[in-house]
Design an enzyme around this catalytic site. Structure first.
Site, mmCIF file in Angstrom:
data_model
loop_
_atom_site.group_PDB
_atom_site.id
_atom_site.type_symbol
_atom_site.label_atom_id
_atom_site.label_comp_id
_atom_site.label_asym_id
_atom_site.label_seq_id
_atom_site.Cartn_x
_atom_site.Cartn_y
_atom_site.Cartn_z
ATOM 1 N N ARG A 204 58.366 -34.106 19.185
ATOM 2 C CA ARG A 204 59.360 -34.610 20.137
ATOM 3 C C ARG A 204 60.416 -35.419 19.399
ATOM 4 O O ARG A 204 60.092 -36.339 18.638
ATOM 5 C CB ARG A 204 58.671 -35.497 21.194
ATOM 6 C CG ARG A 204 59.632 -36.010 22.261
ATOM 7 C CD ARG A 204 58.916 -36.855 23.300
ATOM 8 N NE ARG A 204 58.509 -38.149 22.777
ATOM 9 C CZ ARG A 204 57.763 -39.025 23.457
ATOM 10 N NH1 ARG A 204 57.337 -38.730 24.671
ATOM 11 N NH2 ARG A 204 57.438 -40.186 22.916
ATOM 12 N N ARG B 121 55.027 -37.938 18.375
ATOM 13 C CA ARG B 121 56.084 -38.875 18.780
ATOM 14 C C ARG B 121 56.772 -39.402 17.517
ATOM 15 O O ARG B 121 56.226 -40.245 16.821
ATOM 16 C CB ARG B 121 55.496 -40.033 19.580
ATOM 17 C CG ARG B 121 54.650 -39.624 20.779
ATOM 18 C CD ARG B 121 53.944 -40.850 21.342
ATOM 19 N NE ARG B 121 53.041 -40.554 22.429
ATOM 20 C CZ ARG B 121 51.741 -40.255 22.282
ATOM 21 N NH1 ARG B 121 51.204 -40.178 21.064
ATOM 22 N NH2 ARG B 121 50.982 -40.036 23.339
ATOM 23 N N ARG C 267 13.575 -36.899 40.544
ATOM 24 C CA ARG C 267 15.018 -36.686 40.597
ATOM 25 C C ARG C 267 15.511 -36.335 39.206
ATOM 26 O O ARG C 267 14.845 -36.620 38.211
ATOM 27 C CB ARG C 267 15.744 -37.921 41.122
ATOM 28 C CG ARG C 267 15.618 -39.136 40.221
ATOM 29 C CD ARG C 267 16.261 -40.373 40.827
ATOM 30 N NE ARG C 267 16.056 -41.541 39.978
ATOM 31 C CZ ARG C 267 16.344 -42.783 40.338
ATOM 32 N NH1 ARG C 267 16.847 -43.009 41.535
ATOM 33 N NH2 ARG C 267 16.137 -43.789 39.523
ATOM 34 N N CYS D 276 51.390 -32.843 27.991
ATOM 35 C CA CYS D 276 51.146 -33.716 26.841
ATOM 36 C C CYS D 276 50.995 -35.180 27.230
ATOM 37 O O CYS D 276 50.913 -36.043 26.362
ATOM 38 C CB CYS D 276 52.262 -33.569 25.805
ATOM 39 S SG CYS D 276 53.889 -34.042 26.400
ATOM 40 N N GLU E 183 59.645 -34.033 32.668
ATOM 41 C CA GLU E 183 59.110 -35.357 32.997
ATOM 42 C C GLU E 183 59.968 -36.086 34.031
ATOM 43 O O GLU E 183 59.740 -37.274 34.295
ATOM 44 C CB GLU E 183 58.960 -36.188 31.723
ATOM 45 C CG GLU E 183 60.209 -36.231 30.856
ATOM 46 C CD GLU E 183 59.955 -36.871 29.490
ATOM 47 O OE1 GLU E 183 59.040 -37.703 29.370
ATOM 48 O OE2 GLU E 183 60.688 -36.532 28.550
ATOM 49 N N GLY F 223 55.476 -33.909 30.681
ATOM 50 C CA GLY F 223 55.199 -35.280 30.270
ATOM 51 C C GLY F 223 54.742 -36.054 31.493
ATOM 52 O O GLY F 223 55.555 -36.682 32.180
ATOM 53 N N THR F 224 53.459 -35.981 31.797
ATOM 54 C CA THR F 224 52.986 -36.493 33.099
ATOM 55 C C THR F 224 52.984 -38.008 33.185
ATOM 56 O O THR F 224 52.949 -38.557 34.291
ATOM 57 C CB THR F 224 51.575 -35.954 33.401
ATOM 58 O OG1 THR F 224 50.733 -36.171 32.261
ATOM 59 C CG2 THR F 224 51.625 -34.476 33.725
ATOM 60 N N HIS G 76 15.700 -51.534 34.479
ATOM 61 C CA HIS G 76 17.032 -51.446 35.079
ATOM 62 C C HIS G 76 18.109 -51.428 34.003
ATOM 63 O O HIS G 76 19.026 -50.599 34.025
ATOM 64 C CB HIS G 76 17.245 -52.638 36.021
ATOM 65 C CG HIS G 76 18.642 -52.764 36.542
ATOM 66 N ND1 HIS G 76 19.591 -53.562 35.939
ATOM 67 C CD2 HIS G 76 19.260 -52.151 37.573
ATOM 68 C CE1 HIS G 76 20.721 -53.445 36.598
ATOM 69 N NE2 HIS G 76 20.553 -52.609 37.592
ATOM 70 N N GLY H 9 18.742 -48.972 41.146
ATOM 71 C CA GLY H 9 18.739 -50.409 41.392
ATOM 72 C C GLY H 9 19.927 -50.936 42.163
ATOM 73 O O GLY H 9 20.035 -52.135 42.397
ATOM 74 N N TYR I 287 48.053 -24.708 27.783
ATOM 75 C CA TYR I 287 47.279 -25.682 27.015
ATOM 76 C C TYR I 287 47.414 -27.069 27.624
ATOM 77 O O TYR I 287 48.322 -27.346 28.423
ATOM 78 C CB TYR I 287 47.736 -25.717 25.544
ATOM 79 C CG TYR I 287 49.137 -26.267 25.324
ATOM 80 C CD1 TYR I 287 49.361 -27.641 25.186
ATOM 81 C CD2 TYR I 287 50.239 -25.417 25.231
ATOM 82 C CE1 TYR I 287 50.636 -28.145 24.985
ATOM 83 C CE2 TYR I 287 51.509 -25.914 25.033
ATOM 84 C CZ TYR I 287 51.713 -27.279 24.914
ATOM 85 O OH TYR I 287 52.973 -27.774 24.727
ATOM 86 N N LYS J 272 16.247 -39.107 46.895
ATOM 87 C CA LYS J 272 14.828 -39.465 47.012
ATOM 88 C C LYS J 272 14.163 -38.679 48.128
ATOM 89 O O LYS J 272 13.088 -38.098 47.949
ATOM 90 C CB LYS J 272 14.714 -40.968 47.254
ATOM 91 C CG LYS J 272 13.299 -41.485 47.104
ATOM 92 C CD LYS J 272 13.276 -43.007 47.143
ATOM 93 C CE LYS J 272 13.549 -43.626 45.797
ATOM 94 N NZ LYS J 272 14.828 -44.208 45.613
ATOM 95 N N ARG K 83 12.723 -47.347 51.334
ATOM 96 C CA ARG K 83 13.430 -47.116 50.070
ATOM 97 C C ARG K 83 14.759 -46.410 50.312
ATOM 98 O O ARG K 83 14.864 -45.533 51.174
ATOM 99 C CB ARG K 83 12.565 -46.278 49.129
ATOM 100 C CG ARG K 83 11.166 -46.843 48.933
ATOM 101 C CD ARG K 83 10.368 -46.042 47.925
ATOM 102 N NE ARG K 83 10.786 -46.331 46.566
ATOM 103 C CZ ARG K 83 10.399 -45.646 45.513
ATOM 104 N NH1 ARG K 83 9.592 -44.606 45.646
ATOM 105 N NH2 ARG K 83 10.823 -45.951 44.303
ATOM 106 N N SER L 137 56.754 -28.535 28.377
ATOM 107 C CA SER L 137 55.582 -29.403 28.274
ATOM 108 C C SER L 137 55.742 -30.517 29.300
ATOM 109 O O SER L 137 56.732 -31.256 29.269
ATOM 110 C CB SER L 137 55.459 -29.995 26.870
ATOM 111 O OG SER L 137 54.335 -30.837 26.794
ATOM 112 N N MET M 159 20.848 -50.238 45.307
ATOM 113 C CA MET M 159 20.605 -50.484 46.733
ATOM 114 C C MET M 159 19.206 -51.041 46.898
ATOM 115 O O MET M 159 18.444 -51.166 45.947
ATOM 116 C CB MET M 159 20.821 -49.205 47.533
ATOM 117 C CG MET M 159 22.280 -48.815 47.599
ATOM 118 S SD MET M 159 22.522 -47.289 48.500
ATOM 119 C CE MET M 159 21.727 -46.094 47.445
#
Length: 886
Positions: free
Chosen positions: A621, A565, A343, A834, A748, A769-770, A459, A108, A854, A29, A99, A767, A110
């Site tokens: 897999r 899978r 804004r 993956c 993994e 596997g996170t 709002h 809205g 990838y 603002k 303001r 690959s 704050m």
């Protein structure tokens, strides 16, 4: 010697200490007001207290930083010299608005106080100056109620009840019909309410009012609704808020005055048309709070043509200057236009795409800027079902289409109930007379929102659009009875818990549930995603286990399957018995007999998926979960299995007990199953290569990639790689057909990342596997951590849930080691990810930085990953000169 820190920046008279690019310091603002002032656009004079002052205020236990108050008083004197009236002067009083304004828009969330500086003396001066006693006391009663609520903590509802009583006694409906005597009575009543609720009289000293007003805005930065909004929108608390103190201009002086909110383009559709709402004889909060349903901006053209012409000229100038769609607030005082805010406007995703693409065509912005402007998370809004236009609908009411999309859920009337029911996984629609910032948690928990009052810039509308929630606003046909927990429309009464549906694109409120259809991608979506695809280096695949998901993902631009899978296929009704027969088998021959039943079923599955992804790689897999997951657990289900298999119940129970593990996620699963029961992996590889041979004979090009899960050592992968190659060769010899395939592994486990150079010797690809890598790095169970991880994020022990976004310090470091070590042995080793992190934008950017080939994610997140990958390439300056292989 270091100069004194500046905490206050003046603006007005076509001059400003600040600039539009100082958003971090002045908030959105304050920066907007400074920029408009420098552009020669009429803004009321004022000054902004910096976000740094807000943060210092908290560091110093809610005390102003040294020099801030003195700078504020000096700036206030400058405002007085600019416009004439003086703050606290009983004859010619200056009134101000206090303001909030953070660097990110938080509509809205704050606090704001208008008409500050009024007391029993200055109100008389305002009467004399304006020659309008009604206006002066209208401003006074507004100020006492707003200050009482925002600054002194008195519930707004108490003031509203007293206001309603006054209108009922006098037989009127609108605030604008209140007489001067009624307004004076309200001022007195409101002050009595403050004394009763706070045990202190209403503060009359304008300077004390100003200090308390600034305190309230600073304190609102850590208010409940602001904290909730920041958490939902990933806004750091370390940003702080600016405070803009602006000379009041009055929209409630009569019929030649008013206030409005507008967007330089339609925020719902993106259409290039000035889109706004206006109220005559009103102040700003009347529009945004939804207290009165506003008029279309076109009405202003007929009644105040000069002000309308000025507004048209200014909005065009601002949009050309900022090169974006803007949200502007303005007030007309006795026919003269003043801009109060400018804004970047919140918009739906559909609107954002259209605006970005059209602004490129208008040569306002570049393709790269257009790509960077779209929040990848918001693409979700476009990718989910909508109401079937051919469905028969029982329409209850029609309101304003404030935020598009479809929503189905049970009716609730309070934000608290919405949150409680959502915690029980119930879908709800929040129905309110109007929403307030306190409703933010319930709005987020709801599928959609309906309000009886308010317009397209209320709002509810602004927040819903920002959240991607369906919203119908200003639905005057519905009459809400909060005490009875019902609403009525067109002689139909709907109770809490009844199902309704919303069409946010048409504004319809519909009784019951309705059929939904898949959305169609707009031309703007296709255009922008085409630009993104040319820029990104990362390829984007999908996680899909069946033909349907593969088809959806391909439609969304998936460039292959990064994770199929196979265990999901085992749970289907036509094969679960054969799987259980294999598990219960007490000999190799018995197991092979059961697996022979599964072979043609698996082959058919793979044919469908490989055919759907013709010409694209498909990573399959091999079996990963522990075997006990395929067996029933209850006594009743075990007895059923015993009968179906013709095996004594004691044998079934004995097998279940033998497979029990204290920590199955770290137990007998993944490649460990393949080592113990190689015949399982042999059957799966045979099915994969059989499917590939069948399709190849039909001239359908397929590229299967066989992935071994949960590998920790080179020896595990080496042994199973040999099994895969030998099995594949046997099938190809039998079928007299040669097909192309590769064998790789998931990284993994931490050990796999640390010895990736050894593992790479046996792998054609990696690959990450996170999901499991995160579990094993943190020592967390993904299924159980949900009970306390939100607490960790809330208490800032963790910046975010590591199962949502990659923990770049820990998990990410192991990934970096895995990439470096793997490619030290095979420089062109193909590496992907993956886990579901593959569709999270920050994680995608991290994968780009690591140089992965990838990412892979669920079908509906494919466009999100495509856009995030392009944005990562743009921000790193590393765009697609050459494309990564897949």
């Amino acid at each position: 010697m270091k100069g004194k820190k500046k905490y206050v920046y003046y603006f007005g008279d076509g001059k400003a200490d600040g600039r539009g690019d100082m958003k971090n310091l002045l908030g959105g603002k304050g920066a907007g007001l400074a920029e408009m002032s420098q552009l020669g656009i009429p803004v009321p004079s004022g000054f902004t207290i910096t976000t740094e002052a807000c943060l210092e205020y908290y560091r110093q236990n809610k005390k102003y930083p040294k020099g801030m108050w003195e700078e504020s008083l000096a700036a206030l004197k400058k405002v007085e010299r600019s416009i004439g009236p003086k703050f606290g002067d009983p004859k010619n009083p200056l009134l101000v608005a206090v303001r909030s304004g953070a660097r990110a828009s938080m509509p809205g969330m704050m606090d704001t106080v208008l008409n500050l500086g009024l007391n029993d003396q200055t109100v008389k001066g305002l009467c004399d100056r304006s020659h309008n006693e009604r206006f002066a006391y209208d401003a006074y009663r507004r100020f006492v109620a707003m200050f009482g609520n925002v600054v002194l903590g008195v519930k707004r509802e108490i003031f509203e009840r007293r206001l309603e009583e006054e209108k009922i006694v006098n037989g009127i409906q609108l605030d604008t019909d209140l007489s001067v005597d009624s307004l004076k009575a309200l001022v007195s009543s409101f002050k009595e309410i403050v004394l009763k609720e706070t045990k202190h009289p209403f503060p009359e000293d304008p300077l004390k009012q100003l200090r308390l007003g600034i305190d309230a805005v600073f304190n609102s930065w850590f208010g409940k609704r602001a904290k909730t909004y920041r958490r939902l929108n990933n806004i750091p608390e370390t940003w702080g808020t600016g405070v803009s103190i602006v000379a009041m201009v009055f929209g409630n002086l009569g019929d030649t005055s008013g206030t409005g909110v507008a967007f330089t383009r339609d925020p719902s559709t993106g259409e290039k048309r000035f889109y706004g709402e206006f109220l005559f004889n009103a102040q700003g909060e009347d529009v945004v709070a939804g207290i009165r349903t506003p008029l279309r901006i076109d009405v202003l053209k007929k009644k105040l043509p000069t002000a309308y012409k000025d507004l048209m000229s200014i909005y065009k100038k601002l949009e050309k200057h900022y090169k974006d769609m803007l949200d502007i607030e303005f007030t007309i005082q006795d026919g003269k236009l003043f801009m109060l805010q400018s804004r970047v406007g919140k918009r739906t995703t559909a609107a954002a795409l259209r605006i970005a693409v059209e602004m490129v065509k208008e040569r306002l912005i570049t393709q790269k800027t257009a790509i960077s402007r779209i929040d990848p998370h918001q693409l979700d809004q476009l990718l989910h079902p909508m109401i079937d236009p051919n469905a028969l609908l029982n329409i209850l009411a029609q309101g304003l289409p404030a935020s598009p999309g479809a929503a189905i859920g049970k009716v609730v009337f309070t934000a608290e109930e919405a949150e409680h029911m959502a915690e029980r996984n119930e879908k709800v629609i929040l129905v309110r007379t109007e929403t307030s910032p306190e409703d933010i948690g319930g709005m987020h928990a709801s599928e959609g929102i309906v309000t009886a009052r308010g317009g397209m810039t209320s709002h509810a509308a602004v927040v819903a659009r920002g959240m991607g929630k369906c919203c119908v606003a200003g639905c005057g046909e519905i009459s809400i009875d909060e005490a009875a927990q019902t609403f009525t429309a067109r002689d139909v009464t709907v109770k809490a818990g009844d199902f309704i549906s919303l069409n946010g694109s048409t504004g319809e409120v519909i009784l019951g549930t309705v059929p939904l259809i898949q959305p169609k991608m707009s031309p703007a979506f296709k255009t922008l995603m085409g630009w993104a695809d040319k820029i990104r280096k990362l390829k984007v695949r999908t996680n899909a286990d069946n033909k349907r998901d593969a088809a959806v993902a391909r439609r969304f631009g998936a460039e292959g399957i990064g994770l199929c899978r196979t265990e999901h296929m085992f749970f289907e009704e036509d094969r679960i018995l054969a799987v259980r027969e294999m598990i219960l088998a007490d000999s190799l021959e018995a197991r092979k007999k059961a697996l022979a039943k599964l072979l043609p079923i698996q082959k058919a599955d793979f044919i469908k998926i490989l055919k759907e992804m013709e010409d694209l790689p498909v990573t399959i897999r091999l079996l990963d979960p522990p075997l006990h997951e395929f067996l029933p657990q209850t006594e009743k289900d075990l007895k059923v299995l015993s009968r179906e298999m013709g095996v004594p119940i004691s044998v079934v129970k004995s097998k279940v007990n033998s497979l029990h593990e204290f920590n199955p996620m770290l137990g007998h699963r993944g490649c460990r199953l393949g080592i113990s029961y190689p015949e399982i992996y042999e059957m799966q590889v045979e099915a994969i290569i059989e499917a590939a041979c069948t399709l190849s004979q039909k001239k359908i090009k397929v590229t299967p990639e066989i992935m071994i899960p949960l590998v920790a050592t080179r020896e595990e992968l080496g042994k199973l790689r040999t099994l895969c190659i030998e099995t594949a060769q046997t099938v190809m010899t039998r079928r007299k057909k040669k097909v192309s395939y590769t064998v790789g592994t998931m990284i993994e486990l931490p050990r796999a990342a640390l010895v990736a150079d050894q593992i790479a010797a046996e792998a054609d690809f990696f690959s990450f596997g996170t999901n499991d890598l995160t579990q094993t790095v943190f020592g967390l169970s993904r299924d159980d951590a949900g009970k306390f991880l939100p607490d960790y994020v809330e208490k800032k022990i963790l910046p975010q849930d590591p199962f949502v976004a990659i923990d770049q310090e820990g998990v990410g470091l192991l990934m970096e080691i895995g990439v470096q070590k793997g490619r030290s042995v095979k420089p062109t080793l193909k590496i992907g990810i993956c886990g579901e992190h593959g569709g999270e934008p920050n994680s995608v950017a991290f994968c780009h930085k690591l140089g992965l080939n990838y990412v892979s994610c669920s079908p509906y997140r494919v466009p999100i990953a495509r856009l995030a990958a392009a944005q990562a390439a743009i921000s790193s300056g590393n765009e697609a000169g050459h494309r990564a292989t897949v």
